[in-house]
Motif scaffolding. Structure first.
Motif, PDB file in Angstrom:
ATOM      1  N   PRO A 227     -34.735 -26.847  14.992  1.00 42.41           N
ATOM      2  CA  PRO A 227     -34.589 -27.652  15.964  1.00 42.41           C
ATOM      3  C   PRO A 227     -33.220 -26.242  17.093  1.00 42.41           C
ATOM      4  CG  PRO A 227     -33.753 -29.281  14.399  1.00 42.41           C
ATOM      5  CD  PRO A 227     -34.259 -28.165  13.638  1.00 42.41           C
ATOM      6  N   ARG A 228     -32.961 -27.255  17.839  1.00 42.96           N
ATOM      7  CA  ARG A 228     -32.135 -25.856  18.595  1.00 42.96           C
ATOM      8  C   ARG A 228     -30.945 -25.954  17.385  1.00 42.96           C
ATOM      9  NH1 ARG A 228     -30.752 -29.503  22.292  1.00 42.96           N
ATOM     10  NH2 ARG A 228     -32.388 -28.679  23.944  1.00 42.96           N
ATOM     11  N   GLN A 229     -30.551 -24.583  17.146  1.00 43.95           N
ATOM     12  CA  GLN A 229     -29.175 -24.729  16.390  1.00 43.95           C
ATOM     13  C   GLN A 229     -28.448 -23.616  17.488  1.00 43.95           C
ATOM     14  OE1 GLN A 229     -30.146 -22.500  13.216  1.00 43.95           O
ATOM     15  NE2 GLN A 229     -31.800 -21.961  13.544  1.00 43.95           N
ATOM     16  N   TRP A 230     -27.296 -23.336  16.983  1.00 43.10           N
ATOM     17  CA  TRP A 230     -26.243 -22.861  17.723  1.00 43.10           C
ATOM     18  C   TRP A 230     -25.607 -22.133  16.736  1.00 43.10           C
ATOM     19  CZ3 TRP A 230     -21.485 -23.245  15.653  1.00 43.10           C
ATOM     20  CH2 TRP A 230     -20.812 -24.433  14.787  1.00 43.10           C
ATOM     21  N   MET A 231     -24.802 -20.908  16.893  1.00 43.96           N
ATOM     22  CA  MET A 231     -24.389 -20.036  15.843  1.00 43.96           C
ATOM     23  C   MET A 231     -23.115 -19.197  16.998  1.00 43.96           C
ATOM     24  SD  MET A 231     -27.477 -17.996  14.030  1.00 43.96           S
ATOM     25  CE  MET A 231     -28.529 -18.387  15.516  1.00 43.96           C
ATOM     26  N   LEU A 232     -22.213 -19.270  15.534  1.00 44.11           N
ATOM     27  CA  LEU A 232     -21.075 -17.882  16.001  1.00 44.11           C
ATOM     28  C   LEU A 232     -20.506 -16.757  15.608  1.00 44.11           C
ATOM     29  CD1 LEU A 232     -18.990 -20.779  17.608  1.00 44.11           C
ATOM     30  CD2 LEU A 232     -19.586 -20.117  19.376  1.00 44.11           C
ATOM     31  N   GLY A 233     -19.989 -16.393  15.757  1.00 43.67           N
ATOM     32  CA  GLY A 233     -20.089 -15.005  15.236  1.00 43.67           C
ATOM     33  C   GLY A 233     -18.931 -14.388  15.292  1.00 43.67           C
ATOM     34  N   LEU A 234     -18.177 -13.865  13.998  1.00 39.87           N
ATOM     35  CA  LEU A 234     -16.914 -12.588  15.270  1.00 39.87           C
ATOM     36  C   LEU A 234     -16.567 -11.833  13.886  1.00 39.87           C
ATOM     37  CD1 LEU A 234     -13.972 -12.110  16.181  1.00 39.87           C
ATOM     38  CD2 LEU A 234     -13.298 -13.793  14.523  1.00 39.87           C
ATOM     39  N   LYS A 235     -16.552 -10.591  14.059  1.00 38.20           N
ATOM     40  CA  LYS A 235     -16.845  -9.146  13.597  1.00 38.20           C
ATOM     41  C   LYS A 235     -14.961  -8.210  13.458  1.00 38.20           C
ATOM     42  CE  LYS A 235     -19.318  -5.394  12.399  1.00 38.20           C
ATOM     43  NZ  LYS A 235     -20.768  -4.514  12.552  1.00 38.20           N
ATOM     44  N   TRP A 236     -15.069  -8.021  13.187  1.00 37.23           N
ATOM     45  CA  TRP A 236     -13.143  -7.011  13.416  1.00 37.23           C
ATOM     46  C   TRP A 236     -13.689  -5.847  11.985  1.00 37.23           C
ATOM     47  CZ3 TRP A 236      -9.012  -6.500   9.385  1.00 37.23           C
ATOM     48  CH2 TRP A 236      -8.228  -5.456   9.494  1.00 37.23           C
ATOM     49  N   SER A 237     -13.580  -4.592  12.843  1.00 39.56           N
ATOM     50  CA  SER A 237     -13.735  -2.931  11.869  1.00 39.56           C
ATOM     51  C   SER A 237     -12.434  -2.566  12.685  1.00 39.56           C
ATOM     52  CB  SER A 237     -14.465  -2.663  13.032  1.00 39.56           C
ATOM     53  OG  SER A 237     -15.715  -2.825  13.416  1.00 39.56           O
ATOM     54  N   THR A 238     -11.990  -1.817  11.297  1.00 42.00           N
ATOM     55  CA  THR A 238     -10.333  -1.311  11.741  1.00 42.00           C
ATOM     56  C   THR A 238     -10.404   0.306  11.080  1.00 42.00           C
ATOM     57  OG1 THR A 238      -8.273  -1.234  11.331  1.00 42.00           O
ATOM     58  CG2 THR A 238     -10.074  -2.456   9.866  1.00 42.00           C
TER      59      THR A 238
ATOM     60  N   PRO B 104     -12.224   6.287   7.012  1.00 35.81           N
ATOM     61  CA  PRO B 104     -12.694   4.876   6.125  1.00 35.81           C
ATOM     62  C   PRO B 104     -12.330   4.203   7.068  1.00 35.81           C
ATOM     63  CG  PRO B 104     -11.146   6.616   5.083  1.00 35.81           C
ATOM     64  CD  PRO B 104     -11.674   7.454   6.733  1.00 35.81           C
ATOM     65  N   GLN B 105     -13.635   3.204   6.964  1.00 38.74           N
ATOM     66  CA  GLN B 105     -13.193   2.397   8.081  1.00 38.74           C
ATOM     67  C   GLN B 105     -13.706   0.713   7.090  1.00 38.74           C
ATOM     68  OE1 GLN B 105     -15.207   2.116  11.742  1.00 38.74           O
ATOM     69  NE2 GLN B 105     -16.512  -0.232  10.867  1.00 38.74           N
ATOM     70  N   ALA B 106     -12.747  -0.123   7.708  1.00 44.09           N
ATOM     71  CA  ALA B 106     -13.012  -1.963   6.742  1.00 44.09           C
ATOM     72  C   ALA B 106     -14.312  -2.520   8.388  1.00 44.09           C
ATOM     73  CB  ALA B 106     -11.840  -2.248   6.149  1.00 44.09           C
ATOM     74  N   ASP B 107     -14.600  -3.169   7.379  1.00 47.45           N
ATOM     75  CA  ASP B 107     -15.628  -4.346   8.058  1.00 47.45           C
ATOM     76  C   ASP B 107     -15.772  -5.360   7.974  1.00 47.45           C
ATOM     77  OD1 ASP B 107     -16.772  -2.790  10.373  1.00 47.45           O
ATOM     78  OD2 ASP B 107     -17.411  -1.303   8.729  1.00 47.45           O
ATOM     79  N   VAL B 108     -14.639  -6.229   8.286  1.00 47.19           N
ATOM     80  CA  VAL B 108     -14.467  -7.605   7.828  1.00 47.19           C
ATOM     81  C   VAL B 108     -15.141  -8.835   9.141  1.00 47.19           C
ATOM     82  CG1 VAL B 108     -13.817 -10.028   7.026  1.00 47.19           C
ATOM     83  CG2 VAL B 108     -12.786  -7.623   7.185  1.00 47.19           C
ATOM     84  N   SER B 109     -16.691  -9.574   8.867  1.00 48.64           N
ATOM     85  CA  SER B 109     -17.403 -10.539   9.581  1.00 48.64           C
ATOM     86  C   SER B 109     -17.539 -11.776   9.005  1.00 48.64           C
ATOM     87  CB  SER B 109     -18.785  -9.754  10.353  1.00 48.64           C
ATOM     88  OG  SER B 109     -19.794  -9.486   8.877  1.00 48.64           O
ATOM     89  N   SER B 110     -17.574 -12.962   9.804  1.00 45.43           N
ATOM     90  CA  SER B 110     -17.589 -14.260   9.374  1.00 45.43           C
ATOM     91  C   SER B 110     -19.226 -14.910  10.468  1.00 45.43           C
ATOM     92  CB  SER B 110     -16.435 -15.187   9.091  1.00 45.43           C
ATOM     93  OG  SER B 110     -15.761 -14.517   8.588  1.00 45.43           O
ATOM     94  N   THR B 111     -20.140 -15.780  10.465  1.00 47.47           N
ATOM     95  CA  THR B 111     -20.762 -15.846  11.457  1.00 47.47           C
ATOM     96  C   THR B 111     -20.970 -17.612  10.341  1.00 47.47           C
ATOM     97  OG1 THR B 111     -22.678 -14.237  11.247  1.00 47.47           O
ATOM     98  CG2 THR B 111     -23.244 -16.132  11.776  1.00 47.47           C
ATOM     99  N   PHE B 112     -20.694 -18.507  11.881  1.00 49.49           N
ATOM    100  CA  PHE B 112     -20.962 -19.665  11.427  1.00 49.49           C
ATOM    101  C   PHE B 112     -22.476 -20.489  12.759  1.00 49.49           C
ATOM    102  CE2 PHE B 112     -16.712 -18.599  10.730  1.00 49.49           C
ATOM    103  CZ  PHE B 112     -16.636 -19.378   9.314  1.00 49.49           C
ATOM    104  N   GLY B 113     -22.753 -22.020  11.725  1.00 43.72           N
ATOM    105  CA  GLY B 113     -23.747 -22.228  13.017  1.00 43.72           C
ATOM    106  C   GLY B 113     -24.409 -23.704  11.988  1.00 43.72           C
TER     107      GLY B 113
END
Length: 724
Positions: A711-722, A166-175
């Motif tokens: 136009p030029r765009q940035w993105m940041l992402g984080l994912k935690w799996s446990t 069993p696993q949980a994956d939590v992620s967020s992306t901002f841009g």
């Protein structure tokens, strides 16, 4: 040839130049199994153009919001991001589907074995859950015709299965532009039952005025091994888009002066869309014996769509319109797959089955005042579409005297019976717009594969297909003559189904360890192509053009230079044109003008050349599992280039979208903290900040063709799996 086309052709030549020096070293083909027509087999042996995008590639392609992110690397596919969530992405395969003003046309979309395309050929790519996808398959060419109406190509998506832990994956992306995507995914298995449940929330302020959007999506797949050889899969998904503002298209001058502005009347009329869709399906597979397997599927769902459109009446500048669609859809199908192993003439793989699908939607419409409903209905009707299809496919592996199979003969057949009908429930205007039409077609396929070496397969295919008009395309008819004509909400039974003939030849080659080359040539001729006859005030009536042709070449090259460095190149050359002249009508003010579309004009929405090139690096080497990314640092530098394309059948200067090339960069890091994994990534798309048209609105009546790319765009992402 235009300079943009010449540059794109030069890019293609450069890519081929890199390919030529490769040396030949024998290597076994990868054991990737795909749906080759209606029979599952190794991708290397499949006698067709089949592209597979695994889960890692889907996640690395971008923020997992639009299907166009993952499809950019597939040759033959033009996936244009409108950056307009009220209209969905624009996807075409070998030229089929390019005329769609919204959603998908001419392409079959299937998710976890359940059709996501209605019987008349309409589909919505936004309902695909990319955050839980294990892989995407794209099938083009003659074998795609075995999927029935509007099978210019087939896109299948598959949700990953639960692991044993069993696993949980939590992620967020901002841009940039207020982009946010948050996702939580739970998976696990208890005994013979596995479950994957994924919920995601996306929102953006939008790059342009009036382009903010919000989407919420739930996707779950439960698998149960009922007994040895018997498996049940339950699929449930919900898509909720409470609001997607529609910035509309821009004219060429508007786009050049300020690409961030909204189109005419978008703000004044508050153009927008809301969508709610839910679907439940079940797929049962049973192994009768090692050589016989059965599969049954059933599904049902609902979809509500409410759209507020801009008006064009200069005398009533605050007046727009609205359209509401309330749809119920359902279907069922069955398939038998078998093998005959010990025949004197060789081994046979075969399949036979049927599909029965139907949809019914209540279409209502009326006027708006300053973006809100005003007055009673001016349209109310029940539209229905259904199909009853049967199909079969046979792969005959011919044996030589030594017991080898140097050739495989592929044959297939599908008979389709599609019905469209409309019941007019709005009769206060004194005119009954009801009607119905029935289309029947048989689609045969024949092909031959030469297994020249363990590392080389050469194939050729022929097939016939067809495409009916959609209910939206049959919803309007032109009445009257001269300047007294108008587009009325009357069912148009006079539209014919387009009939196509497909020829394809190609090869699949593994010339060296870690290297793979796929190439194909194709030619497609179509009679009775469905084209726009007249567009006015957001309504379009269609007619049949006499003949079109599509011919081109596709190339994919993948090569691992070392354990850390890899490259991917895909290139497409496509010439899609009208082979016979036809007449359409334009309206300027209150005057109608007939236009002759000459033979030789390009089909709109399609670039002649397209190139995708990617350089990828992984500190600890690429992962061997599609659900796992490489540990440590990794990065990719992608180049997406397209030549110029036209937005109208006239191919006039006002509708020409120039060619462009954009560079996208991603940097990722994956670390392990005991049993926990943390993924972080950052990306910059359109690194050089190029101005370009991300997509076009084909044959838009007011010449508001252009939907600007970001136009030029940035993105940041984080994912935690446990583990749980």
């Amino acid at each position: 040839m235009h300079s943009g086309s010449s540059r794109s052709l030069a890019w293609l030549a450069c890519g081929l130049g890199f390919l030529l020096p490769l040396t030949v070293v024998a290597q076994a083909a990868q054991e990737v199994v795909v749906q080759s027509g209606r029979i599952a087999q190794r991708a290397f042996d499949a006698p067709a153009s089949v592209a597979v995008i695994d889960g890692t590639a889907v996640r690395d392609a971008g923020p997992q919001i639009n299907l166009s992110e993952a499809l950019a690397s597939v040759p033959g596919v033009v996936a244009l991001n409108r950056n307009n969530y009220a209209q969905d992405v624009q996807i075409s395969i070998r030229g089929f589907g390019a005329r769609a003003a919204f959603g998908l046309r001419g392409i079959r979309l299937i998710t976890d074995g359940i059709p996501a395309t209605t019987p008349d050929g309409q589909g919505q790519a936004s309902t695909v859950s990319l955050t839980s996808a294990e892989r995407i398959e794209v099938l083009s060419g003659p074998l795609a015709q075995l999927y029935g109406n509007a099978s210019g190509g087939v896109i299948q998506t598959f949700t990953r299965e639960a692991g044993h832990t069993p696993q949980a994956d939590v992620s967020s992306t901002f841009g940039s532009f207020g982009l946010q995507r948050h996702d939580i995914q739970l998976s696990g298995r208890t005994g013979a039952v596995g479950l994957v449940a994924d919920y995601s929330h996306f929102q953006t302020d939008g790059h342009r005025a009036n382009s903010a959007a919000e989407r919420k999506q739930f996707n779950s797949v439960l698998t149960a091994d009922l007994q040895p050889g018997t498996r049940l899969k339950l699929v449930a998904n919900v898509f909720d888009m409470p609001v997607a503002l529609d910035p509309l298209g821009l004219t060429a001058s508007q786009w050049q002066s300020d690409p961030q502005q909204a189109g005419k009347n978008a703000l004044a009329h508050q153009t927008r869309k809301s969508v709610q869709q839910s679907q439940l399906g079940a797929v049962l597979e049973h192994q009768f014996s090692p050589d016989l397997q059965g599969q049954w599927r059933v599904y049902t769902g609902t979809r509500q769509n409410l759209q507020y459109q801009a008006g064009s009446n200069a005398a009533l500048p605050q007046q727009g319109s609205w359209v509401g669609l309330d749809r119920d859809f359902s279907g069922m199908g069955a398939q038998l797959r078998g093998k005959q192993r010990d025949l004197p003439v060789g081994r046979l793989d075969w399949t036979a089955g049927f599909d029965m699908d139907q949809s019914a939607e209540q279409r209502q419409g009326g006027l708006t005042l300053a973006g809100e409903k005003s007055g009673a209905f001016n349209r109310n009707e029940l539209n229905k579409a259904s199909n009853r299809d049967a199909y079969a496919q046979l792969n005959w592996h011919l044996m030589d005297a030594l017991g080898h199979s140097p050739f495989t003969l592929t044959s297939g057949w599908r008979h389709s019976d599609v019905r469209l009908q409309s019941r007019d429930d709005y009769l206060t205007d004194g005119q009954d717009g009801s009607g119905q039409v029935r289309y029947q077609a048989s689609s045969p396929v024949l092909g031959l594969t030469w297994h020249a070496q363990d590392t080389l397969n050469v194939y050729a295919n022929w097939g016939r297909g067809f495409e009916t008009p959609t209910l939206a395309e049959a919803a309007y008819a032109v009445t009257g003559t001269g300047n007294s004509r108008s587009i009325r909400g009357l069912f148009n039974p006079d539209l014919l189904a387009a009939r196509s003939r497909h020829l394809e030849a190609g090869f699949k080659w593994t010339p060296a360890p870690g290297s793979k080359v796929d190439a194909a040539l194709f030619q497609i001729t179509t009679d009775n192509e469905i084209v726009a006859s007249l567009s006015d005030s957001g309504k379009t009536a269609y007619v049949n053009a006499s003949r079109t042709s599509r011919q081109g070449a596709e190339l994919t090259w993948q090569h691992a230079w070392s354990g850390q460095w890899r490259t991917l190149l895909s290139a497409t050359w496509l010439q899609a044109q009208y082979d016979a002249a036809f007449t359409s009508t334009s309206k300027v003010g209150s005057t109608y003008t007939a236009k002759t579309i000459p033979a030789g004009n390009r089909l709109p929405g399609l670039p002649d050349q397209q190139l995708f090139a990617s350089l990828q690096w992984a500190q600890q080497g690429a992962s061997s599992k599609s659900r796992q990314g490489p540990m440590g640092w990794s990065s990719s530098l992608d180049w997406v280039a397209r030549s110029a394309l036209w937005a109208s059948d006239m191919n006039d200067a006002a509708s020409r979208a120039p060619g462009y090339g954009v560079i996208n960069f991603k940097l990722r890091h994956r670390s392990a903290w005991g049993a926990h994994h943390v993924d972080t990534w950052m990306g910059v798309d359109n690194l050089m900040d190029r101005r370009y048209a991300g997509s076009v609105i084909v044959n838009q009546a007011s010449q508001q063709y252009f939907e600007p790319g970001l136009p030029r765009q940035w993105m940041l992402g984080l994912k935690w799996s446990t583990p749980l």
